[in-house]
Motif scaffolding. Sequence first.
Motif, PDB file in Angstrom:
ATOM      1  N   UNK A 122      45.146  45.968  43.929  1.00 39.72           N
ATOM      2  CA  UNK A 122      44.273  45.361  42.922  1.00 39.72           C
ATOM      3  C   UNK A 122      42.907  45.014  43.489  1.00 39.72           C
ATOM      4  N   UNK A 123      42.868  44.475  44.711  1.00 41.26           N
ATOM      5  CA  UNK A 123      41.610  44.032  45.308  1.00 41.26           C
ATOM      6  C   UNK A 123      40.637  45.198  45.510  1.00 41.26           C
ATOM      7  N   UNK A 124      41.146  46.302  46.014  1.00 41.24           N
ATOM      8  CA  UNK A 124      40.281  47.469  46.239  1.00 41.24           C
ATOM      9  C   UNK A 124      39.718  47.991  44.926  1.00 41.24           C
ATOM     10  N   UNK A 125      40.566  48.057  43.905  1.00 39.14           N
ATOM     11  CA  UNK A 125      40.103  48.543  42.608  1.00 39.14           C
ATOM     12  C   UNK A 125      39.084  47.594  41.989  1.00 39.14           C
ATOM     13  N   UNK A 126      39.307  46.307  42.124  1.00 39.54           N
ATOM     14  CA  UNK A 126      38.338  45.337  41.601  1.00 39.54           C
ATOM     15  C   UNK A 126      36.974  45.527  42.247  1.00 39.54           C
ATOM     16  N   UNK A 127      36.964  45.744  43.556  1.00 42.62           N
ATOM     17  CA  UNK A 127      35.699  45.933  44.255  1.00 42.62           C
ATOM     18  C   UNK A 127      35.026  47.253  43.858  1.00 42.62           C
ATOM     19  N   UNK A 128      35.849  48.284  43.673  1.00 45.05           N
ATOM     20  CA  UNK A 128      35.291  49.559  43.216  1.00 45.05           C
ATOM     21  C   UNK A 128      34.591  49.395  41.878  1.00 45.05           C
ATOM     22  N   UNK A 129      35.281  48.776  40.941  1.00 45.90           N
ATOM     23  CA  UNK A 129      34.720  48.589  39.598  1.00 45.90           C
ATOM     24  C   UNK A 129      33.436  47.759  39.672  1.00 45.90           C
ATOM     25  N   UNK A 130      33.433  46.762  40.527  1.00 44.65           N
ATOM     26  CA  UNK A 130      32.283  45.864  40.626  1.00 44.65           C
ATOM     27  C   UNK A 130      31.085  46.525  41.305  1.00 44.65           C
TER      28      UNK A 130
ATOM     29  N   UNK B 252      43.828  45.351  33.633  1.00 46.35           N
ATOM     30  CA  UNK B 252      42.600  44.611  33.325  1.00 46.35           C
ATOM     31  C   UNK B 252      41.557  44.690  34.429  1.00 46.35           C
ATOM     32  N   UNK B 253      41.927  45.225  35.603  1.00 46.95           N
ATOM     33  CA  UNK B 253      40.917  45.387  36.654  1.00 46.95           C
ATOM     34  C   UNK B 253      39.842  46.381  36.216  1.00 46.95           C
ATOM     35  N   UNK B 254      40.154  47.198  35.211  1.00 45.56           N
ATOM     36  CA  UNK B 254      39.200  48.193  34.726  1.00 45.56           C
ATOM     37  C   UNK B 254      38.386  47.669  33.539  1.00 45.56           C
ATOM     38  N   UNK B 255      38.342  46.354  33.395  1.00 44.06           N
ATOM     39  CA  UNK B 255      37.679  45.749  32.248  1.00 44.06           C
ATOM     40  C   UNK B 255      36.176  46.024  32.219  1.00 44.06           C
ATOM     41  N   UNK B 256      35.531  45.998  33.399  1.00 42.22           N
ATOM     42  CA  UNK B 256      34.064  46.045  33.435  1.00 42.22           C
ATOM     43  C   UNK B 256      33.538  47.301  34.128  1.00 42.22           C
TER      44      UNK B 256
ATOM     45  N   UNK C 211      51.338  48.167  31.042  1.00 39.12           N
ATOM     46  CA  UNK C 211      50.725  47.070  30.306  1.00 39.12           C
ATOM     47  C   UNK C 211      49.606  47.540  29.391  1.00 39.12           C
ATOM     48  N   UNK C 212      48.853  46.598  28.914  1.00 38.46           N
ATOM     49  CA  UNK C 212      47.785  46.885  27.951  1.00 38.46           C
ATOM     50  C   UNK C 212      46.489  47.227  28.671  1.00 38.46           C
ATOM     51  N   UNK C 213      45.932  48.372  28.298  1.00 35.25           N
ATOM     52  CA  UNK C 213      44.672  48.799  28.914  1.00 35.25           C
ATOM     53  C   UNK C 213      43.510  48.195  28.137  1.00 35.25           C
ATOM     54  N   UNK C 214      42.436  47.776  28.828  1.00 40.15           N
ATOM     55  CA  UNK C 214      41.316  47.124  28.135  1.00 40.15           C
ATOM     56  C   UNK C 214      40.732  47.983  27.020  1.00 40.15           C
ATOM     57  N   UNK C 215      40.605  47.395  25.881  1.00 42.51           N
ATOM     58  CA  UNK C 215      40.098  48.104  24.707  1.00 42.51           C
ATOM     59  C   UNK C 215      38.653  48.556  24.876  1.00 42.51           C
ATOM     60  N   UNK C 216      37.873  47.830  25.676  1.00 43.60           N
ATOM     61  CA  UNK C 216      36.448  48.148  25.763  1.00 43.60           C
ATOM     62  C   UNK C 216      36.170  49.458  26.483  1.00 43.60           C
ATOM     63  N   UNK C 217      37.212  50.109  27.036  1.00 40.94           N
ATOM     64  CA  UNK C 217      37.012  51.440  27.613  1.00 40.94           C
ATOM     65  C   UNK C 217      36.448  52.387  26.556  1.00 40.94           C
ATOM     66  N   UNK C 218      36.825  52.174  25.287  1.00 41.76           N
ATOM     67  CA  UNK C 218      36.365  53.043  24.210  1.00 41.76           C
ATOM     68  C   UNK C 218      34.940  52.704  23.755  1.00 41.76           C
ATOM     69  N   UNK C 219      34.394  51.620  24.272  1.00 42.68           N
ATOM     70  CA  UNK C 219      33.038  51.227  23.894  1.00 42.68           C
ATOM     71  C   UNK C 219      31.989  51.659  24.923  1.00 42.68           C
TER      72      UNK C 219
ATOM     73  N   UNK D 237      52.639  53.891  31.516  1.00 42.65           N
ATOM     74  CA  UNK D 237      53.321  53.109  30.475  1.00 42.65           C
ATOM     75  C   UNK D 237      52.317  52.132  29.896  1.00 42.65           C
ATOM     76  N   UNK D 238      51.290  52.698  29.266  1.00 45.37           N
ATOM     77  CA  UNK D 238      50.156  51.898  28.811  1.00 45.37           C
ATOM     78  C   UNK D 238      50.177  51.689  27.306  1.00 45.37           C
ATOM     79  N   UNK D 239      49.750  50.526  26.905  1.00 46.97           N
ATOM     80  CA  UNK D 239      49.514  50.222  25.495  1.00 46.97           C
ATOM     81  C   UNK D 239      48.007  50.351  25.267  1.00 46.97           C
ATOM     82  N   UNK D 240      47.637  51.227  24.342  1.00 47.31           N
ATOM     83  CA  UNK D 240      46.223  51.478  24.067  1.00 47.31           C
ATOM     84  C   UNK D 240      45.878  51.025  22.657  1.00 47.31           C
ATOM     85  N   UNK D 241      44.750  50.362  22.534  1.00 44.03           N
ATOM     86  CA  UNK D 241      44.262  49.932  21.219  1.00 44.03           C
ATOM     87  C   UNK D 241      42.846  50.449  21.026  1.00 44.03           C
ATOM     88  N   UNK D 242      42.622  51.084  19.889  1.00 40.47           N
ATOM     89  CA  UNK D 242      41.272  51.517  19.544  1.00 40.47           C
ATOM     90  C   UNK D 242      40.550  50.375  18.849  1.00 40.47           C
ATOM     91  N   UNK D 243      39.260  50.185  19.132  1.00 40.68           N
ATOM     92  CA  UNK D 243      38.497  49.139  18.427  1.00 40.68           C
ATOM     93  C   UNK D 243      38.548  49.381  16.923  1.00 40.68           C
TER      94      UNK D 243
END
Length: 538
Positions: free
Chosen positions: A185-193, A214-218, A235-243, A256-262
């Motif tokens: 998680x830590x490496x991915x958070x730093x990559x995203x940031x 949620x590490x892929x939120x931003x 788990x649930x993937x951040x919805x804002x990926x579609x934005x 095994x992801x739950x995806x929601x479209x805005x």
Amino acid sequence: MMWLIQKASQFFCLVLLFLTFQTYLSSSSSLTQSCSRDEASALIQFKGSLSIIGTSSSGCDYVGIQSYPKKDSWKEGTDCCSWDGVSCDDTKGHVIGLDLSCSWLYGTIPSNSSLFHLPYLQKLNLAFNDFSSSMMLSKFGEFASLVYLNLSTSNFMGQVPSQVSHLSKLVSLDLSHNYDQTFDKRTLERLVHNLTEVREIFLDANHMSSVDPNVFMNLSSSLMSFSLQSCDLRGKFPENIFRLPNLKLLKLGYNSLILSLPKFNWSTHLEVLDVPNAIFPTRGFHESIGNLISLKHLNLQGSQISGSFPMALGNLSRLDFLDFYTIGIAMKGNEIEVLKIFTMLTSIDLSNNTFQGEIPKVIGKLSSLKGLNLSHNNLSGCIPTSVGNLINLEWLDLSSNRLVGTIPERLTDLTYLSVFNVSKNQLEGRIPQGKQFNTFGNDSYEGNNALCGFPVSKSCINNEPPPPSTLQEDQDGSIIAFGWKVVLIGYGCGVVFGLVMGYVVFLTGKPKWFVTLVEDRHGKRRKTRNRRGGGRRS
């Protein structure tokens, strides 16, 4: 006297022009510097540290890339800027690019490798080699100028070092398909940031089972391609990926992801959405899928989408690939509208289902079809002669069903047919001869013991062609005894055609809606014929 002065003047002008041109050429050539001696020495050392084994790059064959030992062109004492896979800065001669993908490299890269003595590298590609299950070193994070890094399919293993996140100038990162490689998680958070300028991220088949999606939120708004297939994410993937305003490719399948479209106030340039085995909340998906108006490729194979068919798919006018394989959703009276959605698709793959009944003859009027696969079902009856109308058909697979009767002679009209398989049925009689049928081998017919003629070993008793089956219909008839109770779904394939199939439900009995749809194109002519001859209706 004046004549001599003019000639002398012209001569001196020509000499001056020649000297000026020579000076220009000399200064221009000096702009292109030869490779730095230290960096050339580092490359020669790196060459000697790894073995050359052809099988190390066998994966290149599967993706259509030619592999060969690029290092063979590296000769000590020559300009390294001319070596295969090496690119240099034009002004100072520094090595700024190293592409050794598909180069048969085998071995490990130690921490003191001379590879890390190339401080000006901007692009590094070591994909499709075999680094012998070695760890990806933290030293890779020290290439401060790197904008492109590809270490995919190279048999790295272990924890991805957090130092990779220091490569803040990266525009493209591909660490995919190193199957024993793990992200925390830590490496991915730093990559995203830190990767604020990144446009492409491919991390497929890396272990991320302990990572919260949620590490892929931003993720960066500059991102255009993002792929996390087969990463064991849950788990649930951040919805804002579609934005994300520039995102065109999104692949999140086989997790095994739950995806929601805005639901409101959003638009996207997304062209490829590949999310097999995802879970979509019914209400949000049905309401929002129609907003993906730029979509060309949609793969929902095996995803969980309950309820009725999402009619908003009709808004996706650019769609040319659709895979709804194994999705159990109901039609609820919208069969004709659903079929119209898929009239632009050119390939149907409904293999490995439990369809029953006869193949509807009106399928022969889907003249755009280039591929048809109905294998491994429970289909009965005869092969419709109307299949011979599919003049653009290139592959036809009806194997592993319960089809009876003869193979229609009209199939010899399919001059583009290159793949034909009717094995493991109960067909009989003479195999059609001529044209494409002379190219099919015995394996196209095996398991049909009553077939005779080339290429099977059984000879036909007489030379007369077999009578047509009483179950094979006339060309313009429309009787359909096709009792499929499951949804006719689409699955696309074909690199050349970039397509796929549609989604159809054949109801028990005689599906009048299917006939209505296909015959809609021939309406006026058909109505005239019905008035004259009282054509049959089911």
